[in-house]
Scaffold this motif. Structure first.
Motif, PDB file in Angstrom:
ATOM      1  N   THR A  81       7.832   7.569  -1.313  1.00 23.51           N
ATOM      2  CA  THR A  81       6.478   7.398  -0.782  1.00 23.51           C
ATOM      3  C   THR A  81       5.656   6.547  -1.734  1.00 23.51           C
ATOM      4  OG1 THR A  81       6.567   9.568   0.293  1.00 23.51           O
ATOM      5  CG2 THR A  81       4.382   8.604  -0.049  1.00 23.51           C
ATOM      6  N   THR A  82       4.930   5.588  -1.198  1.00 24.86           N
ATOM      7  CA  THR A  82       3.992   4.783  -1.973  1.00 24.86           C
ATOM      8  C   THR A  82       2.580   5.182  -1.589  1.00 24.86           C
ATOM      9  OG1 THR A  82       5.530   2.925  -2.104  1.00 24.86           O
ATOM     10  CG2 THR A  82       3.209   2.451  -2.497  1.00 24.86           C
ATOM     11  N   LEU A  83       1.751   5.457  -2.569  1.00 16.05           N
ATOM     12  CA  LEU A  83       0.378   5.900  -2.341  1.00 16.05           C
ATOM     13  C   LEU A  83      -0.570   5.058  -3.173  1.00 16.05           C
ATOM     14  CD1 LEU A  83      -1.518   8.144  -1.101  1.00 16.05           C
ATOM     15  CD2 LEU A  83      -1.168   9.385  -3.243  1.00 16.05           C
ATOM     16  N   ASN A  84      -1.640   4.577  -2.547  1.00 19.95           N
ATOM     17  CA  ASN A  84      -2.681   3.842  -3.266  1.00 19.95           C
ATOM     18  C   ASN A  84      -4.005   4.555  -3.091  1.00 19.95           C
ATOM     19  OD1 ASN A  84      -5.026   1.592  -3.087  1.00 19.95           O
ATOM     20  ND2 ASN A  84      -3.522   1.067  -4.655  1.00 19.95           N
ATOM     21  N   ILE A  85      -4.600   4.986  -4.187  1.00 18.49           N
ATOM     22  CA  ILE A  85      -5.874   5.709  -4.173  1.00 18.49           C
ATOM     23  C   ILE A  85      -6.968   4.788  -4.693  1.00 18.49           C
ATOM     24  CG2 ILE A  85      -7.128   7.726  -5.012  1.00 18.49           C
ATOM     25  CD1 ILE A  85      -4.438   9.111  -5.434  1.00 18.49           C
ATOM     26  N   ALA A  86      -7.976   4.530  -3.861  1.00 15.46           N
ATOM     27  CA  ALA A  86      -9.087   3.663  -4.234  1.00 15.46           C
ATOM     28  C   ALA A  86     -10.094   4.426  -5.082  1.00 15.46           C
ATOM     29  CB  ALA A  86      -9.762   3.115  -2.984  1.00 15.46           C
ATOM     30  N   ALA A  87     -10.949   3.670  -5.774  1.00 18.73           N
ATOM     31  CA  ALA A  87     -11.940   4.280  -6.655  1.00 18.73           C
ATOM     32  C   ALA A  87     -12.894   5.194  -5.901  1.00 18.73           C
ATOM     33  CB  ALA A  87     -12.710   3.192  -7.394  1.00 18.73           C
ATOM     34  N   ALA A  88     -13.142   4.904  -4.617  1.00 18.55           N
ATOM     35  CA  ALA A  88     -14.061   5.716  -3.821  1.00 18.55           C
ATOM     36  C   ALA A  88     -13.412   7.002  -3.309  1.00 18.55           C
ATOM     37  CB  ALA A  88     -14.580   4.906  -2.641  1.00 18.55           C
ATOM     38  N   GLY A  89     -12.097   7.145  -3.506  1.00 21.21           N
ATOM     39  CA  GLY A  89     -11.420   8.355  -3.083  1.00 21.21           C
ATOM     40  C   GLY A  89     -10.691   8.242  -1.756  1.00 21.21           C
ATOM     41  N   THR A  90     -10.729   7.077  -1.120  1.00 26.43           N
ATOM     42  CA  THR A  90      -9.917   6.879   0.075  1.00 26.43           C
ATOM     43  C   THR A  90      -8.505   6.483  -0.370  1.00 26.43           C
ATOM     44  OG1 THR A  90     -10.590   4.563   0.211  1.00 26.43           O
ATOM     45  CG2 THR A  90     -11.858   6.178   1.490  1.00 26.43           C
ATOM     46  N   PHE A  91      -7.518   6.769   0.462  1.00 27.81           N
ATOM     47  CA  PHE A  91      -6.167   6.378   0.108  1.00 27.81           C
ATOM     48  C   PHE A  91      -5.385   5.987   1.353  1.00 27.81           C
ATOM     49  CE2 PHE A  91      -5.745  11.039   0.658  1.00 27.81           C
ATOM     50  CZ  PHE A  91      -4.691  11.109   1.564  1.00 27.81           C
ATOM     51  N   SER A  92      -4.337   5.231   1.135  1.00 24.43           N
ATOM     52  CA  SER A  92      -3.390   4.881   2.189  1.00 24.43           C
ATOM     53  C   SER A  92      -2.001   4.974   1.595  1.00 24.43           C
ATOM     54  CB  SER A  92      -3.648   3.465   2.718  1.00 24.43           C
ATOM     55  OG  SER A  92      -3.527   2.515   1.671  1.00 24.43           O
ATOM     56  N   GLY A  93      -1.040   5.214   2.471  1.00 24.45           N
ATOM     57  CA  GLY A  93       0.310   5.348   1.969  1.00 24.45           C
ATOM     58  C   GLY A  93       1.338   5.079   3.038  1.00 24.45           C
TER      59      GLY A  93
END
Length: 265
Positions: free
Chosen positions: A179-191
């Motif tokens: 699984t690849t997960l990207n967490i943005a500084a604002a707290g939203t994420f996509s994966g």
């Protein structure tokens, strides 16, 4: 590096998958009569809220988190030679503390196969010092002991640091999918996990403790839980080798669909 592998679970039927204490002290006073004297009763035991690490009678280890609202999350598995905690499943329940006893009768045990087993957990505790008890699922009973987690590894009583988990993570799902997960500084994420797209939010828990609240929604097929929305928690903690481990445990509103992700960077 592999954090998850197929194998036996809590009762020899789980697929293996490579995760505190605040004292709420209330004093009760009672006034004397007649001569104006007074006395105070002993303070009642604090709640079981906190983070505990220990062993289980089936040979596994556990990290148990008792939250301020009585919810319990337990990640169980084993620590490998690289000091990474390889999780083979998790428990989630809604419990309560009462005079040194903690009970959760609605525990759900999430396995790597996707099955969810009902159970009940009971424990005796000394707030911030010990958390010892048993988990019963049908005719199977697993006992456990728990002690506070060292603050250098994980401190439940500090505020969660969102900035500490932002960026890219390479994780493995509860079912063993990369699984690849990207967490943005604002707290939203996509994966993405084996072609399954998902997104959501991660934010510090309003209690001010070192817990991140997570909401996740899966996309369409090939997601196993296509269109489902799940909620849960995440914790991030330091490893002796200087790396950081992130563990996420999620369950849907019906408490029949579960997901979890773990990884190190």
């Amino acid at each position: 590096m592999e954090f998850f592998k197929k194998g036996s679970g809590m009762y020899g039927k789980k697929a293996a998958f490579s995760t505190l204490a605040i004292l709420l002290l209330a004093l009760e006073g009672c006034g004397g009569g007649g001569g104006g004297g007074s006395s105070a009763s002993a303070p009642p035991p604090a709640s079981a809220e906190g983070a505990y690490f220990g062993t289980m009678s089936d040979g596994r280890q556990h990290y148990s988190l008792v939250l301020e609202n009585g919810q319990i999350y337990t990640l169980y598995g084993n620590t490998g030679s690289n000091n990474v905690f390889a999780v083979s499943g998790f428990l989630q329940g809604n419990g309560s503390s009462n005079n040194g006893s903690f009970s959760a009768t609605d525990v759900k045990d999430a396995s790597a196969s996707g099955s969810v087993t009902a159970g009940a957990l009971s424990a005796s505790y000394v707030a911030g010092s010990s958390f010892n008890g048993s988990l019963t699922e049908g005719t199977s009973v697993v006992s456990f002991t728990g002690a506070p987690i060292g603050g250098a590894i994980y401190n439940y009583n500090t505020a969660a640091n969102l900035a500490g988990v932002t960026g890219n993570w390479s994780l493995s799902s509860l079912r063993g999918f990369p699984t690849t997960l990207n967490i943005a500084a604002a707290g939203t994420f996509s994966g993405i996990s084996s072609g399954c797209l998902f997104s959501g939010t991660i934010k510090p828990r309003s209690s001010g403790k070192n817990i991140l609240d997570v909401s996740l929604t899966y996309g369409a097929s090939p997601c196993i839980l296509a269109g489902a929305s799940l909620n849960g928690i995440a914790i991030s903690y330091a490893l002796p080798n200087g790396q950081q481990e992130l563990a996420i445990a999620l369950i849907d509103q019906t408490r029949t669909g579960t997901s979890a992700f773990v990884g190190v960077r």
